[in-house]
Design an enzyme around this catalytic site. Structure first.
Site, PDB file in Angstrom:
ATOM      1  N   ARG A  85       7.981 131.103 132.255  1.00 39.08           N
ATOM      2  CA  ARG A  85       9.048 132.031 132.554  1.00 39.08           C
ATOM      3  C   ARG A  85       8.486 133.354 133.033  1.00 39.08           C
ATOM      4  NH1 ARG A  85      13.068 133.603 127.884  1.00 39.08           N
ATOM      5  NH2 ARG A  85      11.301 134.857 127.295  1.00 39.08           N
ATOM      6  N   ASN A 145       5.644 132.724 121.223  1.00 41.70           N
ATOM      7  CA  ASN A 145       6.655 133.716 121.584  1.00 41.70           C
ATOM      8  C   ASN A 145       7.579 133.152 122.653  1.00 41.70           C
ATOM      9  OD1 ASN A 145       7.677 136.699 122.033  1.00 41.70           O
ATOM     10  ND2 ASN A 145       7.176 135.899 124.055  1.00 41.70           N
ATOM     11  N   GLU A 146       8.835 132.943 122.304  1.00 40.93           N
ATOM     12  CA  GLU A 146       9.917 132.606 123.239  1.00 40.93           C
ATOM     13  C   GLU A 146       9.734 131.276 123.963  1.00 40.93           C
ATOM     14  OE1 GLU A 146      10.734 135.947 125.797  1.00 40.93           O
ATOM     15  OE2 GLU A 146      11.583 137.120 124.151  1.00 40.93           O
ATOM     16  N   ASP A 147       8.844 130.413 123.464  1.00 45.01           N
ATOM     17  CA  ASP A 147       8.657 129.134 124.151  1.00 45.01           C
ATOM     18  C   ASP A 147       9.865 128.215 123.995  1.00 45.01           C
ATOM     19  OD1 ASP A 147       6.266 130.285 124.664  1.00 45.01           O
ATOM     20  OD2 ASP A 147       5.028 128.631 123.962  1.00 45.01           O
TER      21      ASP A 147
END
Length: 825
Positions: free
Chosen positions: A158, A388-390
């Site tokens: 992302r 983090n945010e995966d």
């Protein structure tokens, strides 16, 4: 014979070594290692400073090149003795695809910058030795790996050991037990003395034998241990751990003992998420951390300690090390240990769907084990998170994820195989290396529910700034069980802007260079939206800088005050702003810039996280959606008042609530005086609920020209000294008239400034510069209350300042900001 260490940190050379370059390409000198090629090229005047102007564009092609570093060193004297000696070469980190040769023989290949290496080179050493390290382009090799494994994995991105002590403090806090391990090279069968000392006195000591694995291990038990607490709740007792091999070879380190628990229990709001340290519930107020510099070799130990002190001084008791950065240096953790700052450590995975082919997982396992072993004895390290945010990437790209499927092997066959890493491999490794550690599969995460679910786990609350772009006044709607990210951007102070943009014609909001510095997607429209929604906009660089800073400070004020209030029922267990720091001079979400210069938002957080804090809130009224009445917030006459405390015992405070005309500075009614209010320990004390200021204004007869908008100011006093205060303004600020504030500033002695005003004043800001320390900044002023600011690092009469409604001459240019001229004291 004592162990000796030789640092090979000098006399290095480097050159570009792409295949098309001739062998006679000149070698260039390297000042020191560790280093980065950008720093060495800059030192040799081969590239412009990448931190200035648009120079980053000029150095981007370097990422595609290959480089070789080399040095020469003599054979260690110890190898000439008759006694057998082993010599290891130790590499603490190689970034990233590296081949190492010693005297022409390949001794190591590395493909992970987070892994250290130790190589026995005894048999390869000569009288004079040459060490070469060839670095492939990580950018190009990474692309090759994506292609190589594209048939088995779809890549989504992302955005872009010595002496270890796993131990447990008993539930009653009366004993601490576990095991001590020491890794010893070349000492099989020898005896190692292990000692634990407190203030120089031995509290545990034993001797144990080094096994064939090179590990010496012993169980230990300490009764009535003195414990480590976060600084908001107790002392930071640390013990000295020693390991001695014979009379000459001894090492030591500082360790600490504490019992840490993550409390996740079903309640009326869903499932709790907060930390309990040594039996005490702890509200975690703090920041997220990114690497302190784009070039890691530029971070001296002193700078890590300075950053930790910034947290401590700002009443921030937790820092979250973001998974897109690094496993920080021990100096960082040492500083957090010493100051009592809890660390949330992400494993180094961020914002992507990572692969799971065997060689990659092998590297992940080595990385995880090494870093857990290195860091597990630090009492400050409270929790590990898998990434983090995966899982937000999983949601965004609709990758397969069935939380009810508990078969790890099946996860490897899905389109989201990284689940295997976060929910099986990493927790397995952590339980083997440190069975008492707290593990959280990712951030944000909540029992497999959508990552935006506010009822469980932690949440990254980006509906302020990103997403829906809610107004910061709506923070009360955006709470969660633990907010591990949220933020608002602001410009740094003017000195930092001048240092990063040397072209004066580019120093204006929206210039090419200003936009280029900001790496947030759609930043110009987001910054402008929040500034325009709340303030009357002036577009010169000084004025706009000030407005962005006040917006960020207001966002922090609303968020931290509102969410900390919910600690009373443990509805919200913590708030961590994205982010504390910057890795280069820029405008961003950081509340302290690259040069450790604090923005006003830092002080807003500091105020909200005081050991005892007071808060005022009023109902939210929209002012521009559809056919709403924009005067509603002015006509609302009710408010709430509360106090929140971190202290471990009740305290008595006197509370005074004043209602002050913004136009005249006069009080519109008599104050509310509450004597001897009991503030309950470690919770929220609700004092007033829907308190009526006056009779409701009749909307039919409302006359804006005659209406007298006012602020509500509350102060809590102990022994007649103000210990906490808060001011609530009608929203939005831009509808208010700030003419004739007549702010007065006078120097008081050599290191204090006194600020006062006859009318309520919004957003008073001193222009901070490097090396200057202020006790407060970015505050509001109400009549009858002087704000005293302690100053160090500069002559107080050189300070420049501004505020909302300041005369044009004081902010038109940075050099013309008003200066402190008065004398007193």
């Amino acid at each position: 014979m004592a162990r000796t260490r030789v640092d090979l940190c000098r006399e290095w050379k480097f050159r570009e070594t792409n295949g098309s370059l001739p062998d006679e390409t000149p070698w260039l000198p390297v000042r020191n290692v560790p280093t980065q090629v950008h720093m060495d090229l800059l030192a040799n005047n081969k590239i412009p400073d990448p931190f200035l102007n648009l120079n980053e564009l000029a150095v981007r092609p370097l990422a595609d090149k290959q480089w070789t570093y080399k040095t020469q060193f003599p054979k260690p004297k110890e190898l000439s003795s008759e006694r057998p000696t082993i010599t290891d070469l130790v590499f603490e980190g190689l970034d990233t695809f590296a081949t190492v040769l010693l005297n022409g023989s390949e001794i190591l290949k590395s493909d992970n910058m987070f892994v250290s290496h130790r190589v026995d080179v005894t048999s390869l050493l000569e009288d004079t030795n040459e060490l070469q390290i060839h670095f492939d382009s990580a950018m190009l090799r990474g692309r090759e790996l994506v292609k190589e494994h594209s048939h088995e994995h779809t890549f989504y991105v992302r955005q872009t050991e010595v002496s270890r002590v796993p131990c447990e403090v008993s539930k009653d806090l009366q004993t601490c037990s576990g095991k001590i391990l020491a890794k010893v090279s070349g000492a099989n069968g020898q005896s190692v003395k292990i000692s634990v000392l407190l203030a120089g006195a031995v509290v545990f000591e034993t001797e144990c034998t080094v096994e064939s694995s090179g590990i010496a291990e012993t169980p230990f038990n300490i009764t009535h241990p003195e414990l480590w607490y976060p600084f908001t709740h107790g002392s930071q007792t640390r013990y000295e751990l020693r390991a001695a091999l014979g009379p000459y070879d001894m090492i030591s380190k500082m360790i600490g003992f504490r019992r840490a628990e993550l409390i996740q229990q079903k309640d009326e709001f869903g499932k709790s998420f907060f930390f309990r340290i040594n039996g005490v519930d702890v509200f975690c107020g703090g920041s997220c951390w990114i690497p302190a510099d784009s070039f890691l070799s530029q971070i001296p130990g002193r700078r890590y300690r300075d950053w930790a002190k910034v947290l401590y001084d700002g009443n921030q008791n937790m820092v979250r090390v973001w998974g897109g950065g690094i496993y920080e240096h021990d100096t960082f953790f040492d500083a957090c240990d010493a100051l009592g700052i809890m660390v949330w450590q992400d494993f180094a995975f961020a914002c992507a769907s990572y692969p799971t082919y065997k060689s990659y997982l092998d590297s992940v396992e080595t990385e995880a084990r090494q870093n857990i072993r290195r860091l597990r004895s630090h009492p400050s390290l409270i929790i590990w998170a898998g990434s983090n945010e995966d899982y937000q990437v999983q949601e965004r790209y609709h990758l397969e994820y069935n939380y009810e499927d508990k078969d790890p092997q099946s996860w490897l066959k899905s389109s989201f195989p990284a689940r295997y890493t976060y929910e099986y491999l990493l927790p397995k490794i952590l339980s083997e290396e440190d069975q008492f550690a707290i593990y959280h599969p990712t951030s944000p995460w909540g029992d497999g529910k959508p990552t935006a679910d506010p009822t469980v786990g932690d949440k990254h609350q980006w509906d302020i700034w990103h997403g829906a772009m809610n107004r910061y006044q709506e923070a009360f709607r955006l709470s969660a069980r633990f907010i591990s990210e949220f933020g608002m951007e602001a410009y740094p102070h003017l000195e930092t802007i001048r240092s990063m943009i040397t072209d004066e014609t580019q120093r204006y909001p929206g210039s090419m260079m200003m936009d280029f510095r900001n790496k947030a997607i759609d930043h110009e429209r987001r910054v402008a939206t929040y500034v325009n929604e709340n303030f009357t906009v002036k577009y010169d660089i000084a004025s706009y800088t000030h407005l962005t800073q006040v917006v960020q400070a207001e966002a922090m004020h609303f968020a931290y005050k509102t969410w900390r209030r919910e600690w009373g029922r443990r509805k919200c267990g913590g708030v961590l702003v994205w982010q504390l720091n910057d890795c280069w001079p820029t405008m961003s979400w950081a509340v302290v810039d690259y040069y450790l210069v604090k923005k006003p938002a830092y002080y807003a957080i500091k105020n909200a996280l005081k050991p005892l804090s007071i808060g005022i809130s009023r109902d939210y009224h929209d002012w521009t959606s559809g056919h709403v009445d924009p005067t509603e917030s002015w006509k609302d006459t009710k408010f709430d008042l509360w106090l929140v405390s971190d202290q471990n015992k009740p305290v008595q405070v006197d509370v005074v609530v004043r209602f002050i005309s913004i136009r005249t500075g006069q009080e519109i009614r008599s104050p509310v005086e509450l004597d001897s209010v009991t503030v309950h320990p470690n919770t929220t004390t609700e004092v007033l609920k829907d308190y009526e200021v006056t009779d409701k204004t009749n909307a039919e007869s409302f006359d804006l020209s005659k209406f007298n908008p006012y602020v509500i100011h509350a102060a809590a006093r102990i022994d007649n000294e103000i210990v906490a205060s808060d001011t609530y303004w009608p929203q939005p600020i831009k509808y208010l008239n700030f003419d004739n504030r007549n702010v007065a500033i006078r120097a008081f002695g050599q290191n204090k400034v006194v600020v006062s005003a006859p009318r309520p004043t919004k957003g008073f800001v001193f222009e901070e510069t490097r090396g200057v320390r202020l006790s407060d900044n970015g505050f509001d002023i109400v009549p009858g209350q002087e704000r005293v600011v302690e100053v160090s690092g500069t002559d107080v009469q050189t300070l420049r300042y501004t505020y909302i409604g300041a005369p044009e001459s004081s902010i038109a240019l940075s050099a013309q900001w008003k200066r402190v001229l008065g004398k007193g004291g």
